[in-house]
Motif scaffolding. Structure first.
Motif, PDB file in Angstrom:
ATOM      1  N   PHE A 107      -5.874  37.421 -54.969  1.00  0.00           N
ATOM      2  CA  PHE A 107      -5.578  38.728 -54.395  1.00  0.00           C
ATOM      3  C   PHE A 107      -6.844  39.456 -53.936  1.00  0.00           C
ATOM      4  N   GLY A 108      -7.901  38.683 -53.734  1.00  0.00           N
ATOM      5  CA  GLY A 108      -9.150  39.252 -53.216  1.00  0.00           C
ATOM      6  C   GLY A 108      -9.357  38.903 -51.750  1.00  0.00           C
ATOM      7  N   VAL A 109      -8.343  38.285 -51.139  1.00  0.00           N
ATOM      8  CA  VAL A 109      -8.488  37.805 -49.755  1.00  0.00           C
ATOM      9  C   VAL A 109      -8.803  38.959 -48.786  1.00  0.00           C
ATOM     10  N   PHE A 110      -8.106  40.081 -48.958  1.00  0.00           N
ATOM     11  CA  PHE A 110      -8.343  41.260 -48.107  1.00  0.00           C
ATOM     12  C   PHE A 110      -9.823  41.648 -48.153  1.00  0.00           C
ATOM     13  N   ASP A 111     -10.355  41.814 -49.368  1.00  0.00           N
ATOM     14  CA  ASP A 111     -11.752  42.255 -49.522  1.00  0.00           C
ATOM     15  C   ASP A 111     -12.745  41.219 -49.016  1.00  0.00           C
ATOM     16  N   MET A 112     -12.441  39.951 -49.232  1.00  0.00           N
ATOM     17  CA  MET A 112     -13.389  38.899 -48.834  1.00  0.00           C
ATOM     18  C   MET A 112     -13.463  38.770 -47.315  1.00  0.00           C
ATOM     19  N   VAL A 113     -12.337  38.950 -46.628  1.00  0.00           N
ATOM     20  CA  VAL A 113     -12.348  38.869 -45.158  1.00  0.00           C
ATOM     21  C   VAL A 113     -12.960  40.149 -44.581  1.00  0.00           C
ATOM     22  N   ARG A 114     -12.664  41.262 -45.201  1.00  0.00           N
ATOM     23  CA  ARG A 114     -13.242  42.541 -44.764  1.00  0.00           C
ATOM     24  C   ARG A 114     -14.768  42.490 -44.849  1.00  0.00           C
ATOM     25  N   ALA A 115     -15.287  41.937 -45.956  1.00  0.00           N
ATOM     26  CA  ALA A 115     -16.737  41.886 -46.167  1.00  0.00           C
ATOM     27  C   ALA A 115     -17.408  40.792 -45.336  1.00  0.00           C
TER      28      ALA A 115
END
Ligand code: CA
Length: 359
Positions: A80-88
């Motif tokens: 559930f960290g996919v959003f943050d990892m793609v954003r960063a």
């Protein structure tokens, strides 16, 4: 004279050919490599096959110039960290589901599926030919990302239940595994929705830690084995068209040459549609197997008073969200207006066709 002209034409054609091949050679020089993080574990059926298909398509359509490597959650450890990892920019692409980010950005909720909302063809119409794609990019653009439809499960089933639901009384205190907005609707009716990790669901249902479990439908439920321990299989109301998503880092996308941008978008769209068809196929095949192996399975639909209470709770929850945020209201209004038109057509086409047939 004729001979001269022909010769000139040949030379011209040869020059053009040389120019074209020179362009092609130059374009072939550079290989673009993107990294994709998916929410799913390694070898997850259907959901996990979609990003692999997308990457293979992108590779072959680009003649090897676009290479996408995939890390499943076993590798990156942050489903559930996919959003943050793609954003960063830690990853260039993500494959996940938009409604997982509703705690972070409430308006992401609308781009997966909505209780009592559109069916898959209706929703694809909204995404690709209505306002869906633009609204989704308005929500994700604020975080430096683009989002695209990433594969659909079709209508999800309402869940496996240990006991029948015959009235609103039966809902009170019901312990059910169901995530997201649908969980909030169940809670308003007095149920106790819980979220349990997929690996623990079978045991929870078998030991009656929960009374019911919602998962997907025959396409994926068969592997979980719920049909062996819960006799009632309820039809769906809550996820009529669950769409996954591809998240793409905007800056990384902008750095791709125009042809690879088109190839990436085409690969995502093709893989998404293929997941819908694969889900349909596997549900048909697996439901046939389940019925043969466990003829005692009873398919039920929730009684009208329960459905009416769910609709009321759903409408109230949507109104609360719309009152807090003008963009939420715009997305809800767009979906409602599109559904009204699309459903009128569904009613006189698919629905009328099926109704006209004897069982
Ligand atoms: Ca589900």
């Amino acid at each position: 004279m004729l001979k001269y002209k022909y010769k000139n034409w040949l030379t011209g054609a040869a020059i053009c050919g040389a120019l074209f091949s020179a362009t092609a050679v130059n374009a072939d020089d550079k290989v673009y490599r993107l990294k994709l993080a998916e929410t799913w574990g390694a070898n997850t059926p259907i959901l996990g096959e979609t990003s692999k298909k997308m990457a293979q398509l992108a590779d072959s359509m680009s003649n090897g110039r676009l290479k996408i490597s995939i890390d499943s959650s076993n590798k990156h450890k942050a489903p559930f960290g996919v959003f943050d990892m793609v954003r960063a920019g830690q990853y260039d692409i993500g494959h996940s589901a938009s409604y997982y980010w509703k705690g972070k950005v409430p308006n992401t909720l609308y781009f997966t599926t909505m209780p009592f909302g559109m069916t898959t063809p209706e929703q694809y119409g909204w995404f690709y030919h209505g306002e869906g794609q633009a609204l989704m990019n308005e929500v994700y653009g604020k975080f430096g990302m683009l989002s695209f439809p990433g594969g659909n499960t079709g209508v999800q089933m309402g869940g496996w239940f240990q006991k029948e639901i015959n009235s609103l009384e039966d809902v009170k205190g019901l312990k059910i595994r169901i995530p997201g907005f649908a969980g909030e609707v169940w809670a308003k009716l007095g149920a106790k929705p819980v979220n349990i990790a997929p690996g623990d669901l079978y045991t929870a249902l078998e030991r009656k830690t929960v009374d019911a479990v919602e998962w997907v439908g025959p396409s994926l439920d068969i592997r979980m084995g719920f049909h062996k321990i819960a006799p009632y299989y309820y039809t769906g109301w809550h996820e009529p068209a669950s769409e996954l998503q591809f998240l793409v880092n905007k800056k990384k996308f902008a750095k791709l040459p125009a042809d690879l941008q088109v190839i990436l978008k085409t690969a995502m769209r093709s893989a998404a549609y293929d997941m819908y068809i694969q889900s349909y196929h596997e549900s048909a095949v697996n439901w046939d197997t389940m019925k043969k192996e466990f003829p005692g399975i009873q398919v039920k639909s929730f009684p009208p008073e329960v459905i009416a209470a769910m609709r009321k709770a759903n409408t109230e929850l949507l109104a609360e969200a719309a009152a807090k945020d003008p963009l939420a209201k715009r997305i809800q209004d767009s979906q409602a207006a599109y559904m009204q038109k699309a459903r009128a057509w569904t009613n006189i086409s698919d629905k009328a066709y099926l109704n006209s047939l004897a069982d």
